[in-house]
Design an enzyme around this catalytic site. Structure first.
Site, PDB file in Angstrom:
ATOM      1  N   CYS A  65       0.833  -1.200   0.000  1.00  0.00           N
ATOM      2  CA  CYS A  65       0.000   0.000   0.000  1.00  0.00           C
ATOM      3  C   CYS A  65       0.869   1.251   0.000  1.00  0.00           C
ATOM      4  O   CYS A  65       1.880   1.315   0.715  1.00  0.00           O
ATOM      5  CB  CYS A  65      -0.906  -0.009   1.228  1.00  0.00           C
ATOM      6  SG  CYS A  65      -2.051   1.388   1.285  1.00  0.00           S
ATOM      7  N   CYS A  69      -0.200   4.744   6.987  1.00  0.00           N
ATOM      8  CA  CYS A  69      -0.928   4.573   8.248  1.00  0.00           C
ATOM      9  C   CYS A  69      -0.077   3.757   9.234  1.00  0.00           C
ATOM     10  O   CYS A  69       0.250   2.603   8.972  1.00  0.00           O
ATOM     11  CB  CYS A  69      -2.252   3.870   7.997  1.00  0.00           C
ATOM     12  SG  CYS A  69      -3.272   4.651   6.715  1.00  0.00           S
ATOM     13  N   CYS A  72      -0.842   0.032  10.351  1.00  0.00           N
ATOM     14  CA  CYS A  72      -1.167  -0.972   9.338  1.00  0.00           C
ATOM     15  C   CYS A  72       0.041  -1.787   8.896  1.00  0.00           C
ATOM     16  O   CYS A  72       1.075  -1.232   8.525  1.00  0.00           O
ATOM     17  CB  CYS A  72      -1.809  -0.290   8.133  1.00  0.00           C
ATOM     18  SG  CYS A  72      -2.399  -1.473   6.900  1.00  0.00           S
ATOM     19  N   CYS A 109     -17.162  -9.008   3.759  1.00  0.00           N
ATOM     20  CA  CYS A 109     -16.497  -7.713   3.608  1.00  0.00           C
ATOM     21  C   CYS A 109     -15.293  -7.860   2.698  1.00  0.00           C
ATOM     22  O   CYS A 109     -14.357  -8.602   3.012  1.00  0.00           O
ATOM     23  CB  CYS A 109     -16.058  -7.202   4.977  1.00  0.00           C
ATOM     24  SG  CYS A 109     -17.398  -7.161   6.188  1.00  0.00           S
ATOM     25  N   CYS A 142     -20.125  -5.916   1.744  1.00  0.00           N
ATOM     26  CA  CYS A 142     -19.565  -4.608   2.066  1.00  0.00           C
ATOM     27  C   CYS A 142     -18.215  -4.489   1.378  1.00  0.00           C
ATOM     28  O   CYS A 142     -17.437  -5.439   1.349  1.00  0.00           O
ATOM     29  CB  CYS A 142     -19.395  -4.494   3.578  1.00  0.00           C
ATOM     30  SG  CYS A 142     -18.560  -2.984   4.074  1.00  0.00           S
ATOM     31  N   CYS A 202     -20.404   2.426   6.941  1.00  0.00           N
ATOM     32  CA  CYS A 202     -19.795   1.758   8.088  1.00  0.00           C
ATOM     33  C   CYS A 202     -18.506   2.496   8.400  1.00  0.00           C
ATOM     34  O   CYS A 202     -17.659   2.673   7.524  1.00  0.00           O
ATOM     35  CB  CYS A 202     -19.507   0.304   7.741  1.00  0.00           C
ATOM     36  SG  CYS A 202     -18.530  -0.584   8.967  1.00  0.00           S
ATOM     37  N   ARG A 272     -19.653  -3.183  16.203  1.00  0.00           N
ATOM     38  CA  ARG A 272     -18.960  -4.426  15.866  1.00  0.00           C
ATOM     39  C   ARG A 272     -17.641  -4.538  16.616  1.00  0.00           C
ATOM     40  O   ARG A 272     -16.819  -3.630  16.587  1.00  0.00           O
ATOM     41  CB  ARG A 272     -18.699  -4.488  14.362  1.00  0.00           C
ATOM     42  CG  ARG A 272     -18.037  -5.794  13.922  1.00  0.00           C
ATOM     43  CD  ARG A 272     -17.863  -5.841  12.415  1.00  0.00           C
ATOM     44  NE  ARG A 272     -19.135  -5.581  11.770  1.00  0.00           N
ATOM     45  CZ  ARG A 272     -19.292  -4.724  10.768  1.00  0.00           C
ATOM     46  NH1 ARG A 272     -18.266  -4.044  10.312  1.00  0.00           N
ATOM     47  NH2 ARG A 272     -20.481  -4.550  10.247  1.00  0.00           N
TER      48      ARG A 272
END
Length: 411
Positions: A65, A69, A72, A109, A142, A202, A272
């Site tokens: 990626c 972040c 992550c 998801c 999702c 979400c 969740r």
């Protein structure tokens, strides 16, 4: 306790607590913890009974990626030894999805690392959504693909997507300390685009990144204002090879207080329990079912969860039941969101997308038992000192099965 009675009454009326009340929940002592859980449990049962919705994550594209972040394991510069692979083909993703659905998952998801999807990526994910829906008509889907561009939410909706996940992760005031390649405002904009495009929004948070109690209250109040249909609460999984690998700040007790505070602020939404529950709640996971009405089944994006059957046993043993495909998740007054079968205006998804510190934010860490932070202050170091911290990384297992491998998924 007057505080808890007040919070229960407000939760049953869907009334927003004050910031001071939310901070006070985080500052309660371990001696008061069961009272806090029981109070928030009354609110949870009012709106969701004893149902637990199961969600299943599929990491469509792992690693590599360009975003930075800090939480992550798939980030730019990550040295975490995770699985790395490019996009799963629709038939590969459908096979993994089938395992989750067979295990009881009501929502699948689809998550992919990256800043945001290209138009070609939207086409690719759309084909996967269509393939999953063809095999499992009632399953909710999702997507969690990063920052959306104009028109992309509508295209996902047309392909059959029900929800879109994009977490705020932390407070606006501390966001720049966690990520520099995009902004907090970018995230808020994507959640709004998802809703405007007909997808159930979400959006949630990651606890345990060194934030203060005030930061936690800020992000949960911001989520209340955004009004997503589902709010995944992730607890930082400090993966070796990431900048936050040494952030072991959470205890099971603090995790439960964070979940209770979230339930009081967001009484009638799908809360969740997402990434990091096995690492930080450990044997106290069943207590959390009194606060949340939704969990991820099996593994996360790049880390392993407990066995899927253990999840089902935990739900049954705690006196709860798995929510069926024909049941509405949200209360009637929120019927615009994904209810039973997301048919028209839909859901918000998974969120938090799942795993150990992934793009959607799955990681977290609470402060130590017996050393509660003063509201608004930085959390204290966990009791036990460096020896305790040094023993924690063994709780994290990198995912080596399921999507991107030849081994069967955990579901």
């Amino acid at each position: 306790m007057d505080l808890l009675n007040t919070l229960v009454e407000k939760g049953l009326r869907r009334e927003l607590p004050t910031r001071e009340e939310a901070l006070a929940v985080l500052a309660t002592s371990d001696d008061e913890l069961l009272d806090v859980v029981a109070a928030a449990g009354k609110v949870r049962r009012q709106w969701f009974g004893r149902r637990v919705k199961l969600n299943y994550l599929i990491n469509m594209k792992s690693g590599l990626c360009p975003e930075d972040c800090s939480y992550c394991s798939q980030r730019l510069g990550s040295k975490a030894e995770i699985l790395k692979y490019t996009w799963l083909k629709p038939d590969e993703a459908t096979k993994v999805a089938a395992a989750g659905v067979a295990g009881g998952a009501k929502r699948v998801c689809l998550v992919a690392s990256g800043r945001g999807p290209t138009d070609r990526d939207i086409d690719r994910v759309s084909r996967t959504i269509e393939a999953i829906k063809e095999q499992n008509e009632e399953v909710e889907v999702c997507a969690c693909l990063g920052l959306l561009s104009n028109g992309q939410a509508e295209r996902l909706r047309a392909a059959g997507a029900d929800a879109y996940n994009h977490n705020l992760n932390t407070s606006e005031g501390t966001y720049g300390d966690i990520t520099t390649t995009h902004t907090y405002a970018d995230r808020v904009d994507t959640v709004r685009q998802a809703r405007e495009g007909g997808l159930s929004p979400c959006s949630g948070l990651i606890a345990g990144m060194g934030e203060s109690d005030a930061d936690l209250v800020d992000v949960v109040f911001a989520l209340r204002e955004l009004d997503p249909d589902s709010v995944p609460v992730n607890f930082l999984i400090p993966m070796e090879g990431t900048p936050l690998a040494k952030e072991w700040n959470l205890t099971p007790q603090r995790c439960l207080r964070i979940l209770a505070m979230t339930r009081f602020v967001c009484p009638d939404v799908e809360v969740r329990l997402a990434g990091g529950r096995e690492v930080h709640l450990r044997s106290m996971q069943p207590l959390a079912l009194n606060l949340v009405n939704s969990i991820f089944l099996g593994d996360y994006l790049t880390s392993e969860g407990q066995a899927g059957q253990a999840d089902l046993d935990m739900i049954a043993d705690a006196g709860f039941e798995v929510e069926g495909a024909g049941s509405a998740t949200l209360p009637e007054h929120r019927a615009g969101g994904c209810g039973s079968v997301c048919g028209d205006a839909e859901t918000a998804a998974g969120s938090g997308c799942g795993p150990a510190g992934e793009r959607c934010g799955h990681d977290g860490v609470p402060a130590a038992a017996g050393s509660e932070p003063v509201p608004g202050a930085e959390p204290a170091a966990p009791a036990g000192g460096a020896d305790v911290l040094a023993s924690r990384p063994g709780l994290v297992s990198v995912r080596r099965r399921g999507a991107g491998t030849e081994l069967a998924p955990n579901a």
